[in-house]
Write a protein that holds these residues in place. Structure first.
Motif, PDB file in Angstrom:
ATOM      1  N   GLY A   1      40.175  32.538  33.211  1.00 37.51           N
ATOM      2  CA  GLY A   1      41.319  33.348  33.657  1.00 37.51           C
ATOM      3  C   GLY A   1      41.129  34.779  33.178  1.00 37.51           C
ATOM      4  O   GLY A   1      41.048  35.026  31.975  1.00 37.51           O
ATOM      5  N   ILE A   2      41.037  35.707  34.153  1.00 37.94           N
ATOM      6  CA  ILE A   2      40.831  37.110  33.792  1.00 37.94           C
ATOM      7  C   ILE A   2      42.141  37.868  33.956  1.00 37.94           C
ATOM      8  O   ILE A   2      42.761  37.811  35.018  1.00 37.94           O
ATOM      9  N   ILE A   3      42.561  38.552  32.906  1.00 42.05           N
ATOM     10  CA  ILE A   3      43.765  39.374  33.013  1.00 42.05           C
ATOM     11  C   ILE A   3      43.276  40.821  33.082  1.00 42.05           C
ATOM     12  O   ILE A   3      42.781  41.369  32.104  1.00 42.05           O
ATOM     13  N   GLY A   4      43.402  41.414  34.272  1.00 38.94           N
ATOM     14  CA  GLY A   4      42.897  42.793  34.477  1.00 38.94           C
ATOM     15  C   GLY A   4      41.545  42.742  35.166  1.00 38.94           C
ATOM     16  O   GLY A   4      40.518  42.585  34.513  1.00 38.94           O
ATOM     17  N   LEU A   5      41.587  42.868  36.521  1.00 42.36           N
ATOM     18  CA  LEU A   5      40.336  42.730  37.295  1.00 42.36           C
ATOM     19  C   LEU A   5      39.831  44.122  37.709  1.00 42.36           C
ATOM     20  O   LEU A   5      39.586  44.388  38.872  1.00 42.36           O
ATOM     21  N   GLY A   6      39.691  44.999  36.726  1.00 41.42           N
ATOM     22  CA  GLY A   6      39.180  46.350  37.016  1.00 41.42           C
ATOM     23  C   GLY A   6      37.667  46.362  36.897  1.00 41.42           C
ATOM     24  O   GLY A   6      36.998  45.413  37.287  1.00 41.42           O
TER      25      GLY A   6
ATOM     26  N   MET B   1      31.390  28.980  36.563  1.00 47.00           N
ATOM     27  CA  MET B   1      32.826  28.880  36.262  1.00 47.00           C
ATOM     28  C   MET B   1      33.641  29.181  37.520  1.00 47.00           C
ATOM     29  O   MET B   1      33.195  29.916  38.402  1.00 47.00           O
ATOM     30  N   ARG B   2      34.849  28.625  37.574  1.00 44.38           N
ATOM     31  CA  ARG B   2      35.787  29.005  38.622  1.00 44.38           C
ATOM     32  C   ARG B   2      36.627  30.134  38.040  1.00 44.38           C
ATOM     33  O   ARG B   2      37.111  30.017  36.899  1.00 44.38           O
ATOM     34  N   VAL B   3      36.748  31.216  38.786  1.00 45.55           N
ATOM     35  CA  VAL B   3      37.419  32.386  38.202  1.00 45.55           C
ATOM     36  C   VAL B   3      38.758  32.638  38.892  1.00 45.55           C
ATOM     37  O   VAL B   3      38.831  32.751  40.120  1.00 45.55           O
ATOM     38  N   VAL B   4      39.807  32.718  38.085  1.00 39.93           N
ATOM     39  CA  VAL B   4      41.128  33.099  38.594  1.00 39.93           C
ATOM     40  C   VAL B   4      41.533  34.362  37.845  1.00 39.93           C
ATOM     41  O   VAL B   4      41.020  34.623  36.756  1.00 39.93           O
ATOM     42  N   ALA B   5      42.415  35.162  38.457  1.00 41.26           N
ATOM     43  CA  ALA B   5      42.752  36.421  37.791  1.00 41.26           C
ATOM     44  C   ALA B   5      44.175  36.851  38.072  1.00 41.26           C
ATOM     45  O   ALA B   5      44.749  36.519  39.107  1.00 41.26           O
ATOM     46  N   TYR B   6      44.704  37.625  37.125  1.00 43.77           N
ATOM     47  CA  TYR B   6      45.991  38.291  37.314  1.00 43.77           C
ATOM     48  C   TYR B   6      45.774  39.793  37.178  1.00 43.77           C
ATOM     49  O   TYR B   6      45.251  40.257  36.154  1.00 43.77           O
ATOM     50  N   ASP B   7      46.097  40.511  38.227  1.00 49.64           N
ATOM     51  CA  ASP B   7      46.055  41.975  38.193  1.00 49.64           C
ATOM     52  C   ASP B   7      46.951  42.465  39.315  1.00 49.64           C
ATOM     53  O   ASP B   7      46.608  42.377  40.491  1.00 49.64           O
ATOM     54  N   PRO B   8      48.151  42.960  38.979  1.00 48.44           N
ATOM     55  CA  PRO B   8      49.100  43.335  40.040  1.00 48.44           C
ATOM     56  C   PRO B   8      48.650  44.525  40.881  1.00 48.44           C
ATOM     57  O   PRO B   8      49.251  44.815  41.908  1.00 48.44           O
ATOM     58  N   PHE B   9      47.606  45.216  40.446  1.00 48.65           N
ATOM     59  CA  PHE B   9      47.213  46.434  41.169  1.00 48.65           C
ATOM     60  C   PHE B   9      45.923  46.264  41.969  1.00 48.65           C
ATOM     61  O   PHE B   9      45.372  47.228  42.477  1.00 48.65           O
ATOM     62  N   ILE B  10      45.436  45.047  42.068  1.00 44.68           N
ATOM     63  CA  ILE B  10      44.161  44.822  42.755  1.00 44.68           C
ATOM     64  C   ILE B  10      44.425  44.134  44.091  1.00 44.68           C
ATOM     65  O   ILE B  10      45.280  43.250  44.187  1.00 44.68           O
TER      66      ILE B  10
ATOM     67  N   VAL C   1      37.132  35.527  43.518  1.00 49.11           N
ATOM     68  CA  VAL C   1      38.144  35.282  42.485  1.00 49.11           C
ATOM     69  C   VAL C   1      39.477  34.956  43.155  1.00 49.11           C
ATOM     70  O   VAL C   1      39.845  35.584  44.156  1.00 49.11           O
ATOM     71  N   THR C   2      40.217  34.007  42.614  1.00 47.11           N
ATOM     72  CA  THR C   2      41.546  33.699  43.160  1.00 47.11           C
ATOM     73  C   THR C   2      42.597  34.466  42.368  1.00 47.11           C
ATOM     74  O   THR C   2      42.697  34.291  41.150  1.00 47.11           O
TER      75      THR C   2
END
Ligand code: NAD
Ligand code: MLT
Length: 551
Positions: A160-165, A180-189, A199-200
């Motif tokens: 889980g990536i927080i910040g996909l910059g 790995m399966r990659v999921v992310a949270y980034d409200p600006f991407i 990435v999901t």
């Protein structure tokens, strides 16, 4: 190198020998050499905030990494400072707002260490999953313990990536390579970017409840301070592992200690800390489940060389008043577009200065509306710089120290709302720039002042509208602007008065809405017009008002 006494390196090259540059954190030699070729460089590693405050007034530029806190007080003491360079990406140690208010450019090297930081993150991920640091320590201390250092695979796990910059994206690519399966949270991407990276995108709570490993890659901002705390740990899977190679402060360290002690978190790998270095009695450092590095994410030869070179080049460009690509508080315009933009910048400055001189005394400007019409309205030029030029010259009429960097902040401070409007349509001209200021006069009534200008070719600027009057005046030198009732015996007497005082008229324009109504006369004169002459002109029958402006 002495850590306290400045090491003085005299300028060697042909650059601005007067520019003085202070470096307070270690940067690679390649950058220092470039700076020395430009100006006079002092290096004071580990300088205290008080010492920095005491000496900063001597410098035009300050270059730091994360070790120096460039506070509002340091910035206020830097009366000569033009630019603060950050040889790296994070600017959380610099009070960018204060720098902006004081018109000081802040510039960083955002891409120089992206790959190094991403590689360090992956190093931490594998060190954590395979307990490599502890196993290394154990074997070197004479143990041969294989059972104790049983790890887990990352293959097939969810990251889980927080910040996909920049860094987050590079981590995502590498993690996918590890299976790995990659999921992310980034409200600006955008979703598109996430899809490209495989990435999901999810909500923060979904990422936290899905991931086996959580890695943080946001900047440290008001919004991200303690982004991961007690509540967030509760949402995570039992046995989750956490990596932070972004900034201390994004994780609430006390909550992390608790989550590790309770068994919720199986391990954490930290490169960064809320206080650097962390105190030796830090509870985090005492935990076996925690592995640490002393802020090494960018510590590679490649990243340090790149960051030092980029920051040296950018600081030099800023000191030379050239466009700077990585400025955080100034718009960047590519050099070839700058060529197209330059005449508009000059015209904008003229319109700003003209408008400032025409607004009634003691009125409070509430709105500063800039209209771009015709080709300029349809173009891909970043008009914010043109608006900035107009605002800068307008405000400079009333206050000192305004530049492109702080013009917006100054306008805000004065309670002015700045807007831009664009339209492809325009009558009579290929492009027209208009500034409409709206202000409240002494008695509380609302007034409006309009000035418009255009370009005939590259250098031929004209003022084409003053309020509702069409004119065609050259915005240069001294201009006498008279409003009057359109009747005979006004223009002649005004010209006679100027002649009597030996003031030569270089050009004259008259604009009126209808015969016999209000009209405006714009006279370009070759010399200043004194108060006595102005008073005499005001006495000419049917003159409403006279203003002398200087452009
Ligand atoms: P970046 O600006 O490219 O990326 C940051 C991302 O975080 C952006 O995409 C942004 O949209 C996102 N973001 C902002 N607020 C958010 C929020 N509330 N929730 C989720 N996402 C949010 O920055 P970068 O170059 O990738 O750097 C990321 C971090 O890594 C920064 O803190 C930087 O200082 C740090 N860094 C550390 C080292 C090191 O030596 N350890 C090296 C390089 C970068
Ligand atoms: C950064 O923000 O660039 C990193 O923290 C790296 C550093 O300056 O050491």
């Amino acid at each position: 190198m002495n850590e306290r006494e400045p090491e003085r390196v005299e300028a060697k090259g042909s650059g601005n020998r007067n520019a003085r540059i202070l470096i307070t954190d270690h940067i690679a030699e390649e950058g220092i050499i470039k700076l020395q070729e430009f100006g006079e460089v002092d290096i004071r590693l580990g300088v205290s905030e008080d010492d920095l405050k005491a000496c900063i007034a001597d410098y035009d530029a300050l270059i730091v990494r994360s070790g120096t806190r460039v506070t509002g007080e340091v910035i206020a003491a830097g009366t000569k400072l033009k630019v603060i360079g950050r040889a790296g990406v994070g600017v959380d140690n610099i009070d960018v707002e204060s720098a902006t208010e004081r018109g000081i450019m802040v510039v960083n090297a955002p891409e120089a260490n992206t790959i190094s930081a991403a590689e360090h993150t992956i190093g931490m991920l594998l060190s954590l999953s395979r307990k490599i640091p502890a196993a290394n320590q154990s074997l070197k201390s004479g143990e041969w313990s294989r059972k104790k250092y049983m790890g887990v695979e990352v293959n097939g796990k969810v990251l889980g990536i927080i910040g996909l910059g920049r860094v987050g994206s590079e981590v995502a690519k590498r993690a996918r390579g590890l299976g790995m399966r990659v999921v992310a949270y980034d409200p600006f991407i955008s979703k598109t970017k996430a899809v490209e990276l495989g990435v999901t995108l999810m909500s923060l709570s979904d990422v936290l409840s899905t991931a086996d490993f959580v890695t943080l890659h946001t900047p440290l901002l008001k919004d991200t301070y303690h982004l991961i705390g007690k509540k967030e740990f509760e949402l995570m899977k039992d046995g989750v592992r956490i990596i932070n190679c972004a900034r201390g402060g994004i994780i609430d360290e006390d909550a992390l200690v608790e989550a590790i002690r309770s068994g919720k978190v199986a391990g954490a790998a930290l490169d960064v800390f809320e206080h650097e270095p962390p105190p030796p009695d830090s509870a985090l450092l005492a935990l076996d489940e925690v592995i640490v590095t002393p802020h090494l994410g960018a510590s590679t030869e490649e990243a340090q060389r790149a960051a030092a070179i980029v920051i040296a080049e950018e600081v030099i460009r800023a000191l030379e008043n050239k466009p700077v690509r990585n400025a955080l508080n100034m718009i960047y315009v590519e050099e070839e577009l700058m060529e197209v933009m330059k005449p508009y910048l000059v015209l904008a400055e003229k319109l700003g200065r003209l408008s400032a001189q025409l607004i009634p005394e003691s009125s409070r400007v509430a709105e500063f509306n800039v209209y771009y019409e015709g080709e300029i309205g349809a173009s891909r030029l970043d008009t914010r710089l043109i608006t900035g030029a107009m605002l800068k010259s307008f405000l400079s009429w009333f206050t000192d120290g305004v530049n492109y960097i702080n013009a917006g902040a100054m306008a805000k401070k004065f309670g002015m709302k700045v807007t831009e409007s664009k339209s492809e349509e325009v009558e009579n001209f290929s492009s027209m720039l208009t500034l409409v200021t709206r202000m409240q006069g002494d008695g509380g009534s609302w007034l409006k002042k309009t000035v418009s200008g255009t370009l005939f070719g590259k250098d031929d600027m004209r003022i084409v509208k003053l309020d509702d009057y069409r004119i065609d005046a050259s915005p240069s030198g001294f201009m006498l602007i008279c409003t009057f009732i359109d009747k005979p015996r006004v223009i002649g007497p005004v010209c006679t008065i100027l002649g009597d005082y030996g003031i030569n008229i270089a050009g004259m324009q008259v604009g009126r809405e209808k015969a016999g109504g209000e009209a405006v006369m714009v006279l370009n004169v070759d010399s200043n017009v004194g108060m006595e002459v102005m008073e005499e002109i005001k006495k000419v029958p049917n003159i409403i008002d006279v203003k002398l402006v200087r452009l």
